[in-house]
Write an enzyme that holds these catalytic residues in place. Structure first.
Site, short mmCIF file in Angstrom:
data_model
loop_
_atom_site.label_atom_id
_atom_site.label_comp_id
_atom_site.label_asym_id
_atom_site.label_seq_id
_atom_site.Cartn_x
_atom_site.Cartn_y
_atom_site.Cartn_z
N ASP A 79 0.85 -1.20 0.00
CA ASP A 79 0.00 0.00 0.00
C ASP A 79 0.88 1.25 0.00
OD1 ASP A 79 -2.15 -1.70 0.20
OD2 ASP A 79 -2.27 -1.53 2.38
N1 URA Z 1 -1.15 -6.07 3.72
C1 URA Z 1 -1.67 -4.81 3.76
O1 URA Z 1 -2.70 -4.58 4.34
N2 URA Z 1 -0.98 -3.84 3.12
C2 URA Z 1 0.17 -4.03 2.49
O2 URA Z 1 0.74 -3.09 1.96
C3 URA Z 1 0.70 -5.34 2.46
C4 URA Z 1 0.02 -6.34 3.08
#
Ligand code: URA
Length: 243
Positions: free
Chosen positions: A106
């Site tokens: 993310d």
């Molecule tokens: N899980 C998440 O919620 N976000 C990420 O960036 C990676 C794994």
């Protein structure tokens, strides 16, 4: 010995195309075997020549595998009209056509992201069937309990989504390590949300058996070693594996 124009060698491996390669050469930023090259049509043996951009060696190989310590606020994408991507952050000597981030973190997640042009390896690394585990460090907005860890171990369901059983190890009042081999959208955040807490910070520490290099500052990258490329697909798991 099959010789090729240096701008062709560079653009087949590096930079965004022939004109970008020519511009680098004309700016005096490219050396071949220690000598600054001024003419894009000068010819070299691509198998033997050592090319550098700004004094840094350009890797001439079929595929490359790059570890980046992704900073907060940067997109895990190849291009974006508005936001900075992990590919934009690569230094000139590492850029080459076809690079993409293998998997998504993310925008607000930090840590280990693999950048490669090897689609087959990326697929293997990301497929849940391959059982390549990824280790995350999460910070949450409430105290974590052994009940949370048990729920993770049993397998979390959130609405219509079900996640495979996952190991979670509490490391502090609000922090935990979590290991998963799936890569569902927002997976870690959704798993914590399902047990009643929100993730306030998330960092990926390991893919397969390759740990994020602690010497990489946020935004910095380095090539994986030969051994690390093998260890990326290592299926060993268990949170206490760091040696
Ligand atoms: N899980 C998440 O919620 N976000 C990420 O960036 C990676 C794994």
């Amino acid at each position: 010995m099959a010789v090729e124009r240096i701008d062709k060698i560079l653009s087949s491996q590096n930079t965004e195309g022939r004109s970008a390669a020519k511009a680098l050469i004309k700016a005096g930023r490219v050396t071949a075997d220690g000598r600054t090259v001024r003419r894009p049509d000068e010819k070299f043996d691509p198998e033997a020549v050592e090319i550098k951009i700004d004094g840094k060696p350009v890797k001439l190989s079929r595929f490359v595998y790059i570890m980046m310590n992704k900073p907060r606020g940067v997109l895990s994408a190849s291009t974006d009209r508005h936001a900075k991507t992990v590919i934009d952050l690569l230094p000139a000597e590492m850029k080459r056509r076809g690079l993409f981030p293998a998997g998504r973190l993310d925008k607000d997640t930090v840590g280990f992201i693999l950048i490669t042009d090897d689609g087959e390896l990326a697929h293997k690394m990301l497929s849940p069937k391959s059982h390549v585990y990824k280790l995350y460090e999460a910070e949450c907005d409430r105290e974590l309990t052994e009940d949370d860890a048990r729920a993770f171990a049993e397998g979390i369901s959130a609405g219509s989504e079900a996640f495979m059983p996952a190991e979670m190890k509490i490391t502090g009042e609000k922090t935990a390590l979590v290991e998963i081999c799936e890569g569902k959208f927002h997976q870690i955040k959704k798993m914590f949300h399902a047990v009643g807490t929100e993730v306030t910070a998330l960092k990926r520490l390991r893919i397969g058996q390759v740990f994020l290099d602690e010497n990489l500052a946020p935004g910095e990258s380095r090539y994986l070693t030969e051994q690390e490329i093998v260890d990326l697909l290592d299926r060993k798991h268990g949170i206490c594996h760091k040696n």
